[in-house]
Write an enzyme that holds these catalytic residues in place. Structure first.
Site, mmCIF file in Angstrom:
data_model
loop_
_atom_site.group_PDB
_atom_site.id
_atom_site.type_symbol
_atom_site.label_atom_id
_atom_site.label_comp_id
_atom_site.label_asym_id
_atom_site.label_seq_id
_atom_site.Cartn_x
_atom_site.Cartn_y
_atom_site.Cartn_z
ATOM 1 N N GLU A 1 0.767 -1.298 0.109
ATOM 2 C CA GLU A 1 0.077 -0.042 -0.078
ATOM 3 C C GLU A 1 0.783 1.374 0.056
ATOM 4 O O GLU A 1 1.312 1.557 0.975
ATOM 5 C CB GLU A 1 -1.230 0.123 1.272
ATOM 6 C CG GLU A 1 -1.933 -0.976 1.220
ATOM 7 C CD GLU A 1 -3.148 -1.093 2.379
ATOM 8 O OE1 GLU A 1 -2.870 -0.066 3.186
ATOM 9 O OE2 GLU A 1 -3.747 -1.760 2.233
ATOM 10 N N GLU B 1 -4.806 -8.862 1.047
ATOM 11 C CA GLU B 1 -5.412 -8.818 2.339
ATOM 12 C C GLU B 1 -7.075 -8.467 1.989
ATOM 13 O O GLU B 1 -7.198 -7.780 1.102
ATOM 14 C CB GLU B 1 -4.800 -7.191 2.762
ATOM 15 C CG GLU B 1 -3.541 -7.456 3.426
ATOM 16 C CD GLU B 1 -2.864 -6.083 4.103
ATOM 17 O OE1 GLU B 1 -3.908 -5.252 4.578
ATOM 18 O OE2 GLU B 1 -1.933 -5.723 3.906
#
Ligand code: BGC
Length: 448
Positions: A167, A354
């Site tokens: 991220e 995720e």
């Protein structure tokens, strides 16, 4: 009733990150990371919590791997703390720190699991922050590439799957622009854009050195673009979702997948657009082996020919139920997120790197943890993932966030994301109902 919802070779895993689970913040020569520093600021983390002990996985990894094996997990995705390996960010490698990750990989293999390692999950060595402002400088990317080369060389024969970055948003905008993550800065828009670009450049350099050092390894990113779900599954709304996905995420995922910033991003930033070095995008846009998507929720969107961008995003819609568990419940995001990424860029494989939710979990009188919401959440998200696979989207794996309750960044220990409940006083791990549900799913490949 022999129908399976997932292929038998589907890659079932779970994920964590170094700062969130390891503890042992200064043991065996580990240097400080920007999070070890940031957490000292009063109020930066809820309850002024610290990562010094956390789940103590550094000492309890054997117990944790045994739990993973019992659950039937095939993969454990974890990140390495850069400052454990290079306490000063670069220079001399700390063999004791490196050794921990080798032992962890060996333990996983001995228990039938594969390690998938993230090189950077937000915990930059503090030394590099002090030396030249961390990601504000291109120098940082060069240090990153040296770290990747050295660590990958050390792991030869032990790990075949890597994520360069987790991220980009968390370590760029949130750390250098909104100040909610380490190092807690609030820079200008122009500086933020440069920080973003430097992180992309680091990914590109890291990818290149990985190809050199471990030619057989599979490499990707774990990215959390903003996902969109068309209000109705009709061609015009699907086209709007695709257009928005590409443009809204122009500065990260689109730049990587297309090897350049889309016009819409450059136009929106104007004079604040980042300075791009010659050849940067050759590195940044180099092909990867898989695309990791961290999918938690998505925004609803409609086609809007009357607006300049031709779509309208619904930011505030009651249909995207806010769970009482501090997250958004929008299962369709998995289907649409993976499908749209696949149609736009045709990645070889997509990994849901995720997905998960936090809940107010606590042991009941009988000692069990009945996280009913997480089970409902998982059922719905799994249906959505199964639909994507049925429609030919190349989703090959799913890594639940998270294996254990852990230090949820600025929210401290208040938000629990684990399949295992952690008693932070004693270190005890208790399987939640969702852990038992997930085990059943892995065994049968059916949504139960
Ligand atoms: C991050 C994790 C985080 C999780 C839940 C993701 O954004 O990669 O580190 O704990 O979401 O908020």
């Amino acid at each position: 009733m022999n129908r399976q919802d997932f292929p038998s070779d589907f890659i079932w895993g779970s994920a964590t990150a170094s700062y969130q689970v390891e503890g042992a913040a200064f043991e065996d020569g580990k240097g400080a990371s920007i999070w070890n520093e940031f957490e000292k600021l009063p109020g930066a983390i809820a309850d002024n919590a610290s990562g010094d002990v956390s789940c103590d996985q550094y000492h309890r990894y054997k117990e944790d791997v045994a739990l993973m094996r019992d659950m039937g997990l095939k993969v454990y995705r974890f990140s390495m703390a850069w400052s454990r390996i290079f306490p000063e960010g670069g220079g001399k490698l700390n063999p004791k720190g490196m050794d921990y990750y080798k032992r962890l990989c060996d333990e996983l293999h001995d228990n039938g699991l594969e390690p998938w390692i993230t090189f950077y999950h937000w915990d930059l060595p503090q030394a590099l922050q002090e030396r030249f402002g961390g990601w504000r400088s291109r120098e940082c990317a060069k240090y990153f590439a040296d770290y990747v080369a050295a660590a990958a060389g050390e792991l030869k024969g032990r790990c075949d799957h890597y994520f360069t970055f987790n991220e980009f948003l968390g370590s760029t905008d949130q750390g250098y622009f909104n100040g909610v993550c380490a190092p807690g800065l609030r820079l200008s828009r122009k500086e933020r854009n440069q920080v973003r670009h430097n992180a992309l450049y680091a990914h590109g350099l890291g990818l290149q050195v990985l190809r050199d050092v471990l030619p057989g390894a599979k490499v990707g990113i774990a990215e959390n673009p903003v996902f969109f779900t068309p209000v109705i599954d009709t061609p015009e709304h699907v086209a709007a979702a695709k257009k928005a996905f590409r443009e809204v995420n122009g500065h990260f995922i689109t730049a990587i997948m297309e090897g350049g910033y889309p016009e819409s991003y450059l136009a929106a930033e104007g004079a604040d657009a980042p300075v791009v070095g010659d050849g940067d995008f050759k590195l940044i846009g180099a092909p990867m082996d898989f695309l990791g998507l961290n999918i938690y929720y998505g925004r609803l969107i409609r086609s809007a020919p009357e607006l300049p961008e031709q779509y309208e995003i619904f930011y505030d819609d009651a249909s995207t139920v806010w769970s009482d568990c501090n997250g958004m419940f929008q299962p369709a995001a998995v289907y649409w997120g993976s499908r749209i990424a696949s149609e736009l860029w045709k990645p070889e494989a997509i990994i849901i790197s995720e997905n998960g939710t936090s809940c107010e979990d606590r042991p009941a009188r009988d000692g069990e943890v009945y996280d009913l919401f997480r089970v409902k959440y998982l059922r719905a998200y799994m249906e959505s993932m199964s639909r994507a696979i049925r429609d030919g989207v190349p989703v090959k794996g799913y890594f639940h966030w998270s294996f254990l309750d852990n230090l949820e960044w600025g929210s401290g220990y208040r938000r629990r994301f684990g399949l295992y409940f952690v008693n932070y006083r004693t270190g005890e791990r208790i399987p939640k109902l969702s852990a038992k549900w997930f085990k059943e799913l892995i065994q049968t490949c059916k949504i139960v």
